[in-house]
Scaffold this active site. Structure first.
Site, PDB file in Angstrom:
ATOM      1  CE1 TYR A 292       4.746  -0.496  -3.158  1.00  0.00           C
ATOM      2  CE2 TYR A 292       2.763  -1.147  -4.334  1.00  0.00           C
ATOM      3  CZ  TYR A 292       3.487  -0.189  -3.650  1.00  0.00           C
ATOM      4  OH  TYR A 292       2.952   1.060  -3.455  1.00  0.00           O
ATOM      5  CE1 TYR A 342       0.330   1.528  -1.398  1.00  0.00           C
ATOM      6  CE2 TYR A 342      -0.315   3.787  -0.972  1.00  0.00           C
ATOM      7  CZ  TYR A 342       0.177   2.828  -1.834  1.00  0.00           C
ATOM      8  OH  TYR A 342       0.528   3.167  -3.112  1.00  0.00           O
TER       9      TYR A 342
END
Lengths: 388, 136
Positions: A292, A342
């Site tokens: 991440y 994102y």
């Protein structure tokens, strides 16, 4: 502990176009992504019997169900904590499939993260919850954005181990190099040099513009079914070897500033311990990762959490090209949240599936196992995908 | 918009935190203390995580501490705050930490382990909250 090992697989992935202004509702984006995921698996929307999303997602499960013409639902759920939910939604789906609560569960996240509700706009109001009280300790001082919260931990870590701006820049550049060849990515055909990186605007020291992920409009969805059933579907399955959620003592959302040690990610270390134990694998078995990456510093710290190197050694791992396509651990080969888009981590999971299938735009040779993690600095999770 | 018309985002006030802000309004930097095991905690919570007691009082902190970590915020600029905005995580002499703003210091002079002391900030609208400044 081993009960979810090899029980389920990701059999379909779907993504919309990623943009800065979709001009469409989140329901429209979610519906497109969900249909794309079931179609990819060779199923019909009417075969969906479970739906899972993020608590931050504006589109409820039944809105999606009606929109796409899903079948009757026997499992629906939402997972909290922002990007920490990325693996969490898959975890819910895996548990549902493994226990017979549903057969074909789609997880989704669709957002107008740039043109609509942007992160870090702050919250206020008359309702008092323990969560709002938590945020208020920071908002009152002007800490209103994810970057401001992450910077506090990043600065501590960098000071302890002598990590420099150039070290963070290498993460941004490595991922941009992947994005340059990925037509879905914001970084497509837009190379980034160290000079560009260092000249970029300081936002929340030590974090500059290129240490931040994109703000994006778009949707992603994944179809999860049993590992057995996945073999008969259209695509090569990405079998879930191990999957877990993780939150540890002293956990706050983004601001776990009161633990004795601030230079580690305890929740990620717990996730690592559990996925390795569940899968029977270790760091040396992992061929690629989608760590991440809302911020570059998160990638650096996770290399240590997941045991790819020792404490303080991540900067050298990166300097030696460890994250690049011919390195020890090709990471975020689509560009990641930093340079593709994102979509709260679900696009990273989609890329992990592509790596298992052998379909990444930047496919490293010989991929057996891929590690994926959820949001950093929040209650999180991790999983390992493998070949069927 | 004129600076004086825009104020910072105020904390929500509930049963678990209003008392702390009431103390700040009186000029006190409070640290919550468990009445059973005497351990200190911040940010405030209703239960002691060491002994599970919900009986608590508080002490008035000395205001002395050191910078445990920090960030200087440049962007985005929200109304009600001055930029560059130096945010510090202060390790208080009593052992708890508090997130606050550093004042009376240039952004490039803030550093790890720097000794700091509390100074109570009073906004134009009368709202009070603890700031820190380099120890004098």
């Amino acid at each position: 502990m081993n009960s979810l090992h090899n029980k389920a697989a990701i059999a379909g992935i779907g993504c919309t176009e990623f943009s800065k202004a979709s001009g469409r509702s989140e329901l429209s984006l979610a519906s497109e992504a969900v249909v794309a995921a079931v179609t990819d698996a060779g199923l019909a929307p009417s075969e969906i019997d479970g739906l899972v999303s993020y608590t931050l997602d504006p589109t409820d499960e039944i809105e999606v169900a009606r929109s796409v013409g899903a079948g009757d639902l026997t499992f629906f759920s939402k997972v909290n904590y922002g990007g920490g939910a990325a693996v969490g939604v898959v975890h819910q789906a895996v548990m549902a499939v493994a226990t017979g609560q549903a057969n074909n569960v789609v997880v989704y996240r669709a957002m107008n993260g740039r043109s609509g509700q942007r992160n870090g706009q702050g919250v206020s109001g008359q309702i008092v919850t323990s969560d709002l009280v938590h945020w208020s300790w920071y908002q009152v001082y002007g800490m209103l954005t994810p970057g401001s919260w992450i910077a506090m931990i990043a600065n501590k870590y960098m000071n302890k181990y002598g990590v420099t701006a150039e070290d963070l820049g290498r993460v941004a550049i490595s991922q941009r190099n992947y994005a340059v060849t990925n037509p879905r990515a914001f970084g497509y055909q837009k190379p980034l040099t160290m000079e560009d990186y260092l000249a970029s605007k300081m936002i929340a020291s030590p974090l500059r513009l290129y240490d931040f992920c994109q703000e994006s409009d778009g949707g992603c969805a994944l179809l999860i079914t049993s590992a057995e059933r996945a073999i008969d579907l259209k695509q090569k399955p990405a079998v879930i070897r191990g999957i877990t959620q993780a939150s540890t003592q002293g956990q706050e959302q983004m601001t776990s500033f009161y633990r004795n040690e601030l230079s580690t990610l305890p929740e990620m270390e717990l996730a690592a311990k559990r996925v390795y134990a569940q899968s029977g694998l270790q760091a040396s078995d992992i061929d690629a990762a989608c760590l991440y990456d809302a911020f570059t510093s998160e990638v650096v710290m996770q290399l240590e959490s997941f045991g790819f190197c020792g404490p303080g050694e991540a900067k050298d791992f990166i300097k030696e090209g460890g994250l690049d396509i011919d390195g020890r651990l090709p990471n975020n080969t689509h560009g990641g949240l930093l340079s593709e888009a994102y979509i709260h981590g679900l696009n990273n999971i989609a890329e992990a599936v592509r790596l298992i299938r052998g379909e990444s735009t930047n496919q490293p040779k010989s991929i057996e196992h891929v590690l994926v993690s959820s949001g950093v600095g929040v209650p999180t999770g991790a999983m390992i995908l493998g070949q069927s | 918009m004129s600076e004086s018309l825009v104020s910072r985002i105020k904390p929500v006030l509930g049963l678990d935190n209003k008392w702390w802000w009431d103390q700040a309004a009186e000029g006190v930097l409070a640290i919550q203390r468990c009445q059973v095991c005497q351990s200190l905690r911040h940010p405030p919570r209703p239960m002691c995580d060491q002994c599970q007691s919900q009986e608590w009082d508080f002490i008035s902190a000395s205001g002395k501490g050191t910078v445990c970590s920090f960030t200087v915020l440049h962007h985005p600029k929200f109304p009600g705050y001055d930029y560059p905005l130096i945010i510090v995580l202060v390790e208080l002499a009593e052992g708890t930490r508090i997130t606050s703003q550093l004042t009376g210091c240039e952004p490039d002079e803030v550093d790890f382990d720097m000794p700091v002391e509390m100074v109570m900030q009073r906004d134009a609208d009368g709202f009070q909250l603890p700031y820190f400044r380099p120890s004098q």
